[in-house]
Design an enzyme around this catalytic site. Structure first.
Site, PDB file in Angstrom:
ATOM      1  N   GLU A  80       0.762  -1.332   0.126  1.00 29.17           N
ATOM      2  CA  GLU A  80       0.061  -0.086  -0.305  1.00 29.17           C
ATOM      3  C   GLU A  80       0.734   1.026  -0.056  1.00 29.17           C
ATOM      4  O   GLU A  80       0.787   2.619   0.739  1.00 29.17           O
ATOM      5  CB  GLU A  80      -1.088  -0.041   1.477  1.00 29.17           C
TER       6      GLU A  80
HETATM    7  C1  FAD Z   1       2.839  -9.448   0.672  1.00 31.08           C
HETATM    8  C2  FAD Z   1       2.439  -8.231  -0.543  1.00 31.08           C
HETATM    9  C3  FAD Z   1       1.351  -8.303  -0.919  1.00 31.08           C
HETATM   10  C4  FAD Z   1       1.346  -7.426  -1.807  1.00 31.08           C
HETATM   11  N1  FAD Z   1      -0.396  -7.065  -2.293  1.00 31.08           N
HETATM   12  C5  FAD Z   1      -0.452  -6.055  -3.035  1.00 31.08           C
HETATM   13  C6  FAD Z   1      -1.882  -6.278  -4.247  1.00 31.08           C
HETATM   14  O1  FAD Z   1      -3.255  -6.540  -3.776  1.00 31.08           O
HETATM   15  N2  FAD Z   1      -2.377  -5.271  -5.231  1.00 31.08           N
HETATM   16  C7  FAD Z   1      -0.949  -4.365  -5.977  1.00 31.08           C
HETATM   17  O2  FAD Z   1      -1.027  -3.945  -6.329  1.00 31.08           O
HETATM   18  N3  FAD Z   1       0.297  -5.173  -5.152  1.00 31.08           N
HETATM   19  C8  FAD Z   1       0.893  -5.696  -3.916  1.00 31.08           C
HETATM   20  N4  FAD Z   1       1.570  -5.428  -3.389  1.00 31.08           N
HETATM   21  C9  FAD Z   1       2.882  -5.113  -4.013  1.00 31.08           C
HETATM   22  C10 FAD Z   1       3.568  -3.928  -3.623  1.00 31.08           C
HETATM   23  O3  FAD Z   1       2.181  -2.845  -3.363  1.00 31.08           O
HETATM   24  C11 FAD Z   1       5.015  -3.078  -3.282  1.00 31.08           C
HETATM   25  O4  FAD Z   1       5.809  -4.418  -3.345  1.00 31.08           O
HETATM   26  C12 FAD Z   1       4.686  -1.876  -2.787  1.00 31.08           C
HETATM   27  O5  FAD Z   1       4.466  -1.180  -3.676  1.00 31.08           O
HETATM   28  C13 FAD Z   1       6.380  -1.494  -3.111  1.00 31.08           C
HETATM   29  O6  FAD Z   1       6.805  -1.782  -4.312  1.00 31.08           O
HETATM   30  P1  FAD Z   1       8.670  -2.257  -4.527  1.00 31.08           P
HETATM   31  O7  FAD Z   1       8.107  -4.037  -4.160  1.00 31.08           O
HETATM   32  O8  FAD Z   1       8.464  -2.660  -6.038  1.00 31.08           O
HETATM   33  O9  FAD Z   1       9.425  -2.033  -4.312  1.00 31.08           O
HETATM   34  P2  FAD Z   1      10.279  -0.862  -4.979  1.00 31.08           P
HETATM   35  O10 FAD Z   1       9.585  -0.358  -5.789  1.00 31.08           O
HETATM   36  O11 FAD Z   1      11.166  -1.529  -5.622  1.00 31.08           O
HETATM   37  O12 FAD Z   1      11.178  -0.494  -3.647  1.00 31.08           O
HETATM   38  C14 FAD Z   1      12.231  -0.817  -3.505  1.00 31.08           C
HETATM   39  C15 FAD Z   1      12.559   0.522  -2.531  1.00 31.08           C
HETATM   40  O13 FAD Z   1      12.653   1.496  -2.803  1.00 31.08           O
HETATM   41  C16 FAD Z   1      12.158   2.612  -2.177  1.00 31.08           C
HETATM   42  N5  FAD Z   1      11.379   3.555  -3.525  1.00 31.08           N
HETATM   43  C17 FAD Z   1      11.454   3.438  -4.745  1.00 31.08           C
HETATM   44  N6  FAD Z   1      10.912   4.337  -4.983  1.00 31.08           N
HETATM   45  C18 FAD Z   1      11.014   5.133  -4.695  1.00 31.08           C
HETATM   46  C19 FAD Z   1      10.953   6.974  -4.293  1.00 31.08           C
HETATM   47  N7  FAD Z   1      10.522   7.099  -5.415  1.00 31.08           N
HETATM   48  N8  FAD Z   1      11.874   7.259  -3.721  1.00 31.08           N
HETATM   49  C20 FAD Z   1      11.737   7.161  -2.473  1.00 31.08           C
HETATM   50  N9  FAD Z   1      11.957   5.255  -2.117  1.00 31.08           N
HETATM   51  C21 FAD Z   1      12.026   4.783  -3.436  1.00 31.08           C
HETATM   52  C22 FAD Z   1      10.980   2.395  -1.410  1.00 31.08           C
HETATM   53  O14 FAD Z   1      10.222   2.784  -0.533  1.00 31.08           O
HETATM   54  C23 FAD Z   1      12.218   0.581  -0.864  1.00 31.08           C
HETATM   55  O15 FAD Z   1      12.757   0.856   0.325  1.00 31.08           O
HETATM   56  C24 FAD Z   1       2.188  -6.592  -2.252  1.00 31.08           C
HETATM   57  C25 FAD Z   1       3.434  -6.948  -1.506  1.00 31.08           C
HETATM   58  C26 FAD Z   1       4.111  -7.865  -1.091  1.00 31.08           C
HETATM   59  C27 FAD Z   1       5.239  -8.568  -0.521  1.00 31.08           C
END
Ligand code: FAD
Length: 568
Positions: free
Chosen positions: A426
């Site tokens: 989220e």
């Molecule tokens: C168990 C689980 C359930 C989930 N359920 C859903 C779901 O139902 N529907 C759905 O659509 N998604 C879902 N997600 C996905 C979740 O919303 C994403 O994992 C989350 O948005 C982070 O994206 P990412 O994993 O690609 O991390 P990344 O975006 O790659 O982030 C990696 C790190 O970089 C930081 N970062 C990235 N961009 C920036 C920025 N611009 N400025 C500063 N820091 C930054 C982040 O804070 C994080 O610490 C789920 C994830 C999990 C693990």
């Protein structure tokens, strides 16, 4: 120790801390009087204690499986879902015209938190449906609402949200899923989504996916994204599940916790979908769903924290180690510190979440912009601090258990594993904090100032009865004001972003002190006052270090180069 949902705690908060009487005094929520609120909370607590809490451990031990493309949920989850649905808990705040109960969001937030404390992996399923219903309510056509909402509210069907793709996580604008008009008002949706919570189940006759995708010619980034409702089965002429749609769950992610909740890789291959909201207006529609879910995820953190706290308390009351007056470890100063910190932080996070929910209700009931701004400002704090509190409380819960904390049978480790993701999904907590110091201060700091003015007035009013605590809260609030002004004066956004996380946490600390002071004033001489006397001199001072960090700017941060970080 068996989990007991904190219904009485909520009754106190509603009555004495977050001013729920203002919600009950509106025409829109006039039915939510004190008696009704108590009855609802007690009924929900019964469901949590008797039906959901017993599913917590089986969900962990027997994860949801995908067998030949068919989802098999954890033992008892189907019955648990049915109990939630039959109790009307999914559509609690939904439109009564379509089968909902029309109750305030504050009540839904409370019930959701209690359910998360009982069994978070199952509670995620109704949470997704609730978010979807909110998005449909505000953005879908009447025909879509009439068809889908009653079934989502009754739990006959379930909802999901599909944003994430391998290359598009926090950067949602990087998504590449496509939607092409079919020429009959529907769209063919194609693409792969990952991490989709409850992407399928074996207890609903249909699963409805809200999917973000790009229409032909949609510009790059978030401005060219549209939102589509894509059901697993296409409704037939009677609105019943008909032909299977061109979508499937490809696989399940193996994850740290929440084993009972399937996290799915989804494939959409020209699946039939219906546009929700305007073309290229998908992000606005999705934000409605995400704001709802953010409040819910903060609540999940608090719920898991509550469960972890109850477990740790039970253990500390029984474990004999060393010489103490009671003979158990609860009389060791350090164990007492851990338990008091856990309890005090859960109270603070819960009050913040509830204040945010009350503001959401007041915004809906009155249409006043100030309430909307307050809810918007408190949402990232509520999400991030709720999640962080859950994680730190569950982590401390493991510590209270000593070696038994890492032995799975106690359940302490499960709370920690399950809650860990709440600071990630989220919108990561880092993104929440950037939202707070970026978009949420764009109003010239009005919403922040209103909150700080309220804290100041409250602290001044408490000087006669609680002079020391009132002075500490007043001073901390002044420091927060100065830091807010400093942040707003920074034109280089990196100066704000570098301090965003400590600023959000400091704001939560000060808000927490404000609510603890309120509780102490409402119940002088009792346990609540003693907890406030613990929190304010010991936990509130953290704000000073956090605010120094928040105002340190980006230069010294980026001076530590990527090479420096990699250096041995
Ligand atoms: C168990 C689980 C359930 C989930 N359920 C859903 C779901 O139902 N529907 C759905 O659509 N998604 C879902 N997600 C996905 C979740 O919303 C994403 O994992 C989350 O948005 C982070 O994206 P990412 O994993 O690609 O991390 P990344 O975006 O790659 O982030 C990696 C790190 O970089 C930081 N970062 C990235 N961009 C920036 C920025 N611009 N400025 C500063 N820091 C930054 C982040 O804070 C994080 O610490 C789920 C994830 C999990 C693990």
């Amino acid at each position: 120790m068996t989990y007991r949902a904190p219904a009485a705690e909520y009754q106190f908060l509603f009555r004495h801390v977050v001013g729920f009487d203002r919600v009950a005094a509106t025409e829109r929520f006039g039915e939510a009087d004190e008696g009704t609120v108590s009855a609802i909370l007690n009924e929900a607590a019964k469901l949590c204690d008797e039906v959901l809490a017993p599913l917590q451990r089986p969900g962990d031990l027997h994860p949801t499986r995908l067998e030949n493309g068919v989802m098999r949920s954890s033992p008892g989850f189907a019955e648990g879902w049915r109990a939630i649905a039959d109790g009307g808990w999914i559509g609690m705040s939904g439109d009564p015209k379509r089968g909902g109960m029309g109750l305030p969001m504050a009540l839904t937030a409370a019930v959701n938190e209690m359910m998360a404390g009982a069994c978070m992996s199952l509670q995620l399923a109704p949470l997704m449906s609730q978010g979807q219903m909110e998005a449909l309510e505000h953005h879908a056509s009447e025909a879509l609402k009439d068809l889908y909402m009653p079934k989502l509210m009754s739990g006959e069907w379930a909802g999901t949200m599909n944003l994430t793709e391998p290359q598009a996580g926090s950067d949602v604008g990087a998504l590449t899923s496509k939607a092409v008009p079919n020429g009959d008002g529907t769209f063919a949706v194609s693409g792969q989504k990952i991490f989709i919570t409850w992407g399928d189940n074996d207890f609903c006759s249909n699963v409805c996916h809200l999917v973000l995708a790009r229409l032909p010619g949609g510009q790059p980034g978030t401005k060219g994204i549209s939102l589509f409702l894509v059901p697993k089965f296409l409704p037939d002429e009677n609105g019943e599940p008909g032909v299977a749609n061109s979508l499937k769950v490809v696989s399940l992610e193996h994850k740290l916790g929440l084993h009972g909740s399937p996290t799915c890789v989804m494939d959409y291959d020209g699946a039939t979908g219906w546009l929700v909201g305007a073309e290229n207006g998908g992000m606005a529609a999705m934000f409605t769903m995400m704001n709802n879910a953010r409040l819910g995820v903060g609540g999940q953190g608090i719920g898991a924290g509550e469960g972890a706290y109850q477990l740790a308390l039970g253990f500390a009351l029984e474990r004999k180690q060393g010489k103490t007056p009671s003979g158990t470890i609860i009389d060791h100063a350090d164990v007492r510190r851990m338990l008091a910190e856990m309890k005090a932080d859960i109270f603070a996070a819960r009050a913040i979440m509830l204040d945010c929910a009350v503001a959401t209700d007041m915004a809906e009931a009155t249409g006043e912009a100030d309430w909307r701004a307050r809810a918007a400002f408190l949402t990232p704090i509520s999400k991030a601090f709720g999640a962080d509190t859950g994680i730190s409380v569950a982590q401390t819960g493991v510590q209270v258990h000593g070696g038994m904390g890492v032995i799975e049978e106690t359940g302490a480790a499960q709370f920690y594993r399950d809650v860990r993701v709440t600071s990630i999904y989220e919108g990561t907590n880092g993104i929440q904090a950037m939202d707070l110091v970026g978009r949420k201060l764009k109003d010239g700091g009005d919403a922040a100032c209103h909150l700080m003015d309220e804290i100041e007035t409250h602290a001044e009013g408490a000087r006669a009865s609680h002079p020391r605590m009132a002075e500490a809260v007043w001073q901390a609030n002044e420091s927060l004001r100065e830091a807010t002004e400093w942040l707003m004066a920074q034109d280089d956004m990196n100066n704000r972003f570098a301090g965003a996380v400590p600023y959000l946490r400091a704001f939560a600390r000060v808000l927490g002190a404000h609510y603890h002071l309120g509780a102490a004033r409402a119940a002088p001489g009792g346990a609540r006052e003693r907890l406030a006397r613990f929190y304010i001199p010991r936990m509130l001072p953290e704000h000073a270090g956090l605010l120094a960090h928040a105002q340190a700017g980006a230069q010294t941060l980026f001076d530590v180069s990527a090479d420096d970080l990699a250096a041995g």
